[in-house]
Design a protein around this motif. Structure first.
Motif, PDB file in Angstrom:
ATOM      1  N   THR A   1      -7.996   3.698  -2.099  1.00  0.00           N
ATOM      2  CA  THR A   1      -8.364   4.203  -3.426  1.00  0.00           C
ATOM      3  C   THR A   1      -8.823   3.101  -4.369  1.00  0.00           C
ATOM      4  O   THR A   1      -9.375   3.391  -5.436  1.00  0.00           O
ATOM      5  CB  THR A   1      -7.194   4.962  -4.084  1.00  0.00           C
ATOM      6  OG1 THR A   1      -6.130   4.044  -4.381  1.00  0.00           O
ATOM      7  CG2 THR A   1      -6.688   6.058  -3.172  1.00  0.00           C
TER       8      THR A   1
ATOM      9  N   THR B   1       0.825  -1.205   0.000  1.00  0.00           N
ATOM     10  CA  THR B   1       0.000   0.000   0.000  1.00  0.00           C
ATOM     11  C   THR B   1       0.860   1.255   0.000  1.00  0.00           C
ATOM     12  O   THR B   1       0.551   2.234  -0.695  1.00  0.00           O
ATOM     13  CB  THR B   1      -0.948   0.011   1.212  1.00  0.00           C
ATOM     14  OG1 THR B   1      -1.806  -1.137   1.159  1.00  0.00           O
ATOM     15  CG2 THR B   1      -1.808   1.260   1.236  1.00  0.00           C
TER      16      THR B   1
ATOM     17  N   MET C   1       0.870   4.228  -2.676  1.00  0.00           N
ATOM     18  CA  MET C   1       0.651   5.597  -2.219  1.00  0.00           C
ATOM     19  C   MET C   1       1.734   6.528  -2.762  1.00  0.00           C
ATOM     20  O   MET C   1       1.439   7.621  -3.266  1.00  0.00           O
ATOM     21  CB  MET C   1       0.649   5.630  -0.684  1.00  0.00           C
ATOM     22  CG  MET C   1       0.482   7.005  -0.069  1.00  0.00           C
ATOM     23  SD  MET C   1       0.795   6.991   1.716  1.00  0.00           S
ATOM     24  CE  MET C   1      -0.498   5.871   2.270  1.00  0.00           C
TER      25      MET C   1
ATOM     26  N   ARG D   1      -5.344  11.930   2.882  1.00  0.00           N
ATOM     27  CA  ARG D   1      -4.122  11.435   3.519  1.00  0.00           C
ATOM     28  C   ARG D   1      -3.358  10.511   2.575  1.00  0.00           C
ATOM     29  O   ARG D   1      -2.120  10.516   2.553  1.00  0.00           O
ATOM     30  CB  ARG D   1      -4.469  10.711   4.818  1.00  0.00           C
ATOM     31  CG  ARG D   1      -5.047  11.614   5.894  1.00  0.00           C
ATOM     32  CD  ARG D   1      -5.258  10.846   7.187  1.00  0.00           C
ATOM     33  NE  ARG D   1      -3.987  10.469   7.776  1.00  0.00           N
ATOM     34  CZ  ARG D   1      -3.779   9.333   8.433  1.00  0.00           C
ATOM     35  NH1 ARG D   1      -4.751   8.454   8.573  1.00  0.00           N
ATOM     36  NH2 ARG D   1      -2.595   9.065   8.949  1.00  0.00           N
ATOM     37  N   HIS D   2      -4.075   9.715   1.800  1.00  0.00           N
ATOM     38  CA  HIS D   2      -3.407   8.819   0.844  1.00  0.00           C
ATOM     39  C   HIS D   2      -2.557   9.628  -0.137  1.00  0.00           C
ATOM     40  O   HIS D   2      -1.420   9.245  -0.450  1.00  0.00           O
ATOM     41  CB  HIS D   2      -4.447   7.998   0.078  1.00  0.00           C
ATOM     42  CG  HIS D   2      -3.867   7.127  -0.996  1.00  0.00           C
ATOM     43  ND1 HIS D   2      -3.472   5.820  -0.760  1.00  0.00           N
ATOM     44  CD2 HIS D   2      -3.598   7.364  -2.316  1.00  0.00           C
ATOM     45  CE1 HIS D   2      -2.983   5.295  -1.886  1.00  0.00           C
ATOM     46  NE2 HIS D   2      -3.051   6.217  -2.834  1.00  0.00           N
ATOM     47  N   TYR D   3      -3.101  10.733  -0.613  1.00  0.00           N
ATOM     48  CA  TYR D   3      -2.390  11.552  -1.593  1.00  0.00           C
ATOM     49  C   TYR D   3      -1.480  12.596  -0.949  1.00  0.00           C
ATOM     50  O   TYR D   3      -0.815  13.358  -1.660  1.00  0.00           O
ATOM     51  CB  TYR D   3      -3.396  12.241  -2.519  1.00  0.00           C
ATOM     52  CG  TYR D   3      -4.048  11.295  -3.500  1.00  0.00           C
ATOM     53  CD1 TYR D   3      -3.383  10.872  -4.645  1.00  0.00           C
ATOM     54  CD2 TYR D   3      -5.335  10.802  -3.280  1.00  0.00           C
ATOM     55  CE1 TYR D   3      -3.977   9.995  -5.543  1.00  0.00           C
ATOM     56  CE2 TYR D   3      -5.942   9.921  -4.169  1.00  0.00           C
ATOM     57  CZ  TYR D   3      -5.254   9.525  -5.298  1.00  0.00           C
ATOM     58  OH  TYR D   3      -5.850   8.650  -6.178  1.00  0.00           O
TER      59      TYR D   3
ATOM     60  N   LEU E   1      -3.167   0.801   6.604  1.00  0.00           N
ATOM     61  CA  LEU E   1      -2.498   0.543   5.337  1.00  0.00           C
ATOM     62  C   LEU E   1      -2.598  -0.913   4.886  1.00  0.00           C
ATOM     63  O   LEU E   1      -1.932  -1.315   3.931  1.00  0.00           O
ATOM     64  CB  LEU E   1      -1.015   0.943   5.447  1.00  0.00           C
ATOM     65  CG  LEU E   1      -0.750   2.422   5.729  1.00  0.00           C
ATOM     66  CD1 LEU E   1       0.723   2.645   6.037  1.00  0.00           C
ATOM     67  CD2 LEU E   1      -1.186   3.289   4.559  1.00  0.00           C
TER      68      LEU E   1
ATOM     69  N   ASN F   1      -5.524  -0.610   0.279  1.00  0.00           N
ATOM     70  CA  ASN F   1      -5.429   0.666  -0.418  1.00  0.00           C
ATOM     71  C   ASN F   1      -6.839   1.221  -0.583  1.00  0.00           C
ATOM     72  O   ASN F   1      -7.640   0.691  -1.351  1.00  0.00           O
ATOM     73  CB  ASN F   1      -4.759   0.462  -1.786  1.00  0.00           C
ATOM     74  CG  ASN F   1      -4.549   1.771  -2.537  1.00  0.00           C
ATOM     75  OD1 ASN F   1      -5.148   2.799  -2.225  1.00  0.00           O
ATOM     76  ND2 ASN F   1      -3.699   1.724  -3.544  1.00  0.00           N
TER      77      ASN F   1
END
Length: 208
Positions: free
Chosen positions: A138, A17, A21, A179-181, A133, A136
């Protein structure tokens, strides 16, 4: 302390993950890294791997001087939380190597004192729990495509719709997708959803 079989499985999923990311944020990650199987993961890091062996240093695809560390710090002996000691080692390395961004992947939360210590001018430390994590976010079927706009693209959108950025719908920086991006206040995100009539439906969000 060496990882158990269950910990190795979780670390494999967490690391996968994290690589996805980083790739989504524009850092250089190879296909081999992102598509590594669990067996390849064990062969690469060894069956007696420890968390700190998963350390990463990556640079942006379009700017090699823009770098990020990924730390997997261990708690201090006999403690479950991450205290000042392990955190200080991460900060000292960032400062000595002049890397101003880092992701800390931890099994348990930081102590209040350690959380306060992450607030250092000119350094950005993002904290993720292993449990955040394992998947993922997304890749979930209900999550539409997100594209982070450059400053030029943001300016073009605002001019096109004749609005100020603050007039766009909001997205919190604490949102799991934000937060992922690695989004921060001021970013604008383009969100693309499928539409039966138009083929796709586009909206924008302003990160606050």
């Amino acid at each position: 302390m060496n990882a158990s079989d269950e910990e190795i499985t979780n670390l494999y999923r967490v690391r996968k993950t994290v690589t996805q990311m980083l790739n989504d944020r524009g850092y250089f990650v190879t296909d081999d890294e992102m598509n590594m199987t669990k067996q390849q993961f064990i062969q690469h890091y060894g069956g007696n791997m420890t968390r700190d062996s998963l350390f990463m240093l990556k640079n942006k695809r379009d700017n090699t001087s823009d770098q990020i560390f990924v730390f997997f710090p261990l708690p201090e002996p006999s403690k479950q939380t991450i205290g000042i000691g392990p955190l200080r080692k991460c900060i000292e390395r960032m400062q000595s190597e002049k890397v101003f961004n880092a992701i800390l992947v931890v099994q348990h939360n930081l102590t209040p004192a350690a959380k306060k210590a992450t607030q250092i001018p000119n350094l950005r430390l993002e904290i993720f729990l292993d449990s955040e994590l394992l998947y993922n976010v997304t890749e979930h079927d209900l999550v539409p495509e997100h594209q982070v706009l450059t400053e030029e693209e943001k300016k073009a959108v605002l001019e096109k719709y004749r609005v100020k950025e603050s007039q766009l719908p909001k997205m919190l920086a604490s949102d799991v997708i934000a937060r992922h991006y690695g989004l921060q206040h001021g970013h604008v995100v383009k969100i693309i959803r499928p539409s039966e009539n138009a083929g796709r439906y586009i909206t924008y969000r302003y990160v606050v």
